[in-house]
Write an enzyme that holds these catalytic residues in place. Structure first.
Site, PDB file in Angstrom:
ATOM      1  N   GLU A 186       0.868  -1.181   0.000  1.00  0.00           N
ATOM      2  CA  GLU A 186       0.000   0.000   0.000  1.00  0.00           C
ATOM      3  C   GLU A 186       0.899   1.223   0.000  1.00  0.00           C
ATOM      4  OE1 GLU A 186      -2.401   2.697   2.799  1.00  0.00           O
ATOM      5  OE2 GLU A 186      -3.428   0.760   2.832  1.00  0.00           O
TER       6      GLU A 186
ATOM      7  N   CYS B  86      -2.629   7.745   4.225  1.00  0.00           N
ATOM      8  CA  CYS B  86      -2.525   7.407   2.800  1.00  0.00           C
ATOM      9  C   CYS B  86      -3.817   7.685   2.045  1.00  0.00           C
ATOM     10  CB  CYS B  86      -2.133   5.932   2.640  1.00  0.00           C
ATOM     11  SG  CYS B  86      -0.486   5.533   3.240  1.00  0.00           S
TER      12      CYS B  86
END
Length: 534
Positions: free
Chosen positions: A271, A305
């Site tokens: 990720e 994120c």
């Protein structure tokens, strides 16, 4: 809480004059005993971004310590994998309750290490509890053996099995000290793997405390190994010895991690970065969208994120939205105390503050307008920066395409849904997006066309993130693989097809020519098609 703060104080009753970087003497040393380190190891000073004060010192692991961790993990893994999934999930049920029961202490540590607010620290508690509950309930079914259609009906009986990869190497980030340090390890463990985990030094105290709770929950000794150290040496050593790689971090580093995993032909889940858009359509509930935008853009000071960094407004509601949104941003309460009520906390470090400052200053120098924020707040703490809204951002500005990873959002205007979709997709990233409209069918249609791993309709990020039964991850340069749901645990397994063949099978019967056999098989395939058998 019992052992984090001095015994005569509590996190909710700290006087304002008390620096929020005091922890119980010896806590760091106690937690460090859970990690694999060598005698006389170098140490790392854990510093709270809230004040710059030292929380404690942690010994650092070496590459040799990583090798030791892997040897122990491989021994423990063979025993652990021999248990059925129904027994492996038991520790998750206990962990769920322990995390909720110990949340005050955990939130203190999260705030001290990351600088985020109390409510944002609580999000991490909710996340760990949710992931634990989900895989405790669904893990065995995700891993169960399934019948699959064989080549010949009844005669070919296929079973799909799932076996653990072996030892999973996890390098965790600093921005979510509790959640990101352990939630990727939980499904890996349930799948029958052992784990070697390297939490970031800046979040190691929280991670080590969480691992103490995992131990208390009943995970067998040796199955979860922990090492401490930097990324270039210790982090790389963890990933280079793993049977499967799990990494969360920057896209630049992720490319290197993926390349090295590819050289060894092992799987990897990554990720990575994002430049996430929020689109407010012309029929949106402006008040609700503005309220959510504050959370979606400035939670954890934007160090998330899936945080929104691009605000795309339909021109029919742009002015109305900004009249509601900008005052909300200006009214946000910033603070460094370990208590409820603040809206935003601190950035993590001087480096992160410098990056945010550079992006904003560059945009202003090239003609952008600051609608809110735009400056550091050293009066609150060394790394505080105001939540910032920029208008008039152009392609030449650093903030336009580069991930800021801070409390900065850029405003853009469009005249149609199609233009909004094109703008949302005009990025190398594809992690998260948000769409606001009163027409949920319209919202789904728009979301279906945005190239992001998760799209939230009438939410910013929490709805998709907290839906633990659904996959979460990135497209394009935002990563590979998924966490959560079936994919989030099955990625840690090798699928195997075991097929038992009954009867004559594929051998040509004696006395039958090859041509006759081929004709019979052809007729059989046509019958199977008509019968709907694949």
């Amino acid at each position: 809480m019992t052992d984090l703060l001095p015994s005569d104080t509590s996190s909710s009753a700290l006087p304002q004059s008390t620096p929020p970087h005091v922890i119980a003497p010896g806590l760091a040393g106690r937690l460090a005993r859970r990690a694999i380190t060598s005698p006389g190891a170098q140490t790392y000073d854990c510093v709270t971004p809230l004040t710059g004060g030292v929380l404690g010192s942690l010994p650092q692991s070496t590459v040799s310590d990583v090798e030791t961790a892997y040897k122990a993990a491989r021994i423990a893994q063979s025993r652990w994998a021999g248990l059925p999934p129904e027994r492996r999930v038991v520790f998750l049920r206990r962990l769920h309750d322990l995390v909720l029961d110990q949340q005050t202490e955990l939130m203190d540590l999260i705030q001290l290490e990351s600088g985020k607010t109390r409510v944002q620290a609580f999000e991490e508690v909710l996340d760990v509890a949710g992931v634990s509950r989900h895989y405790a309930r669904k893990g065995p079914s995700y891993l169960a053996t399934h019948r699959r259609l064989g080549a010949l009906p009844l005669l070919s009986q296929s079973r799909e099995l799932r076996h653990p990869k072996g030892v999973v190497g996890i390098v965790a980030p600093w921005n979510y000290p509790l959640s990101m340090s352990i939630t990727d390890a939980l499904p890996a463990l349930v799948a029958g793997n052992a784990v070697v985990l390297r939490p970031d030094n800046r979040s190691a105290l929280t991670a080590l405390r969480a691992i103490e709770l995992i131990d208390r929950a009943g995970l067998p000794e040796g199955v979860l190994q922990v090492v401490l150290g930097d990324g270039p040496a210790v982090g790389n050593a963890v990933l280079e010895r793993a049977d499967y790689v799990m990494f969360t971090g920057s896209t630049a580093t992720g490319r290197t991690v993926a390349a090295r995993a590819g050289e060894r032909l092992v799987g990897a889940s990554l990720e990575l970065g994002g430049k996430n858009p929020m689109y407010v359509a012309d029929d949106a509930d402006v008040e609700a969208a503005a309220e959510c935008a504050v959370r979606a853009m400035f939670s954890s000071a934007g160090q998330l994120c899936i945080s929104i960094e691009r605000l795309i407004l339909h021109e029919r509601v742009a002015d109305e939205f900004l009249k509601v949104f900008v005052p909300r941003v200006k009214a946000m309460k910033l603070g460094a105390d370990l208590d409820w009520g603040n809206d935003m906390g601190s950035l993590i470090s001087a480096e992160q503050l410098a990056k945010v400052t550079e992006h904003v200053d560059d945009a202003v120098a090239h003609g952008a307008t600051v609608l809110a924020g735009g400056k550091a707040r050293p009066d609150l703490g060394p790394y505080f920066y105001e939540p910032t809204v920029l208008d008039g951002v152009q392609e030449s500005m650093q903030v336009c395409r580069n991930e800021t990873f801070g409390p900065v959002v850029s405003v853009y205007r469009v005249s149609s849904d199609a233009e909004a979709i094109a703008m949302a997709n005009d990025t190398e990233y594809g992690l998260n997006a948000s769409v606001w409209t009163r027409d949920t069918a319209r919202g789904r249609r728009i979301g279906n066309r945005i190239r992001c791993g998760t799209v939230n309709v009438n939410e910013g990020y929490a709805a998709a993130w907290a839906s633990n039964g659904a996959p979460m991850g990135g497209m394009k340069q935002s990563g590979l693989g998924r966490r959560h749901g079936a994919e989030g645990i099955q990625k840690y397994t090798e699928s195997q097809n075991v097929t038992v063949q009954h009867g004559p099978g594929f051998a040509i019967p004696k006395g039958i020519s090859q041509k006759t056999w081929a004709r019979a098989m052809t007729a059989g395939l046509k019958v199977m098609k008509k019968a709907g058998l694949s």
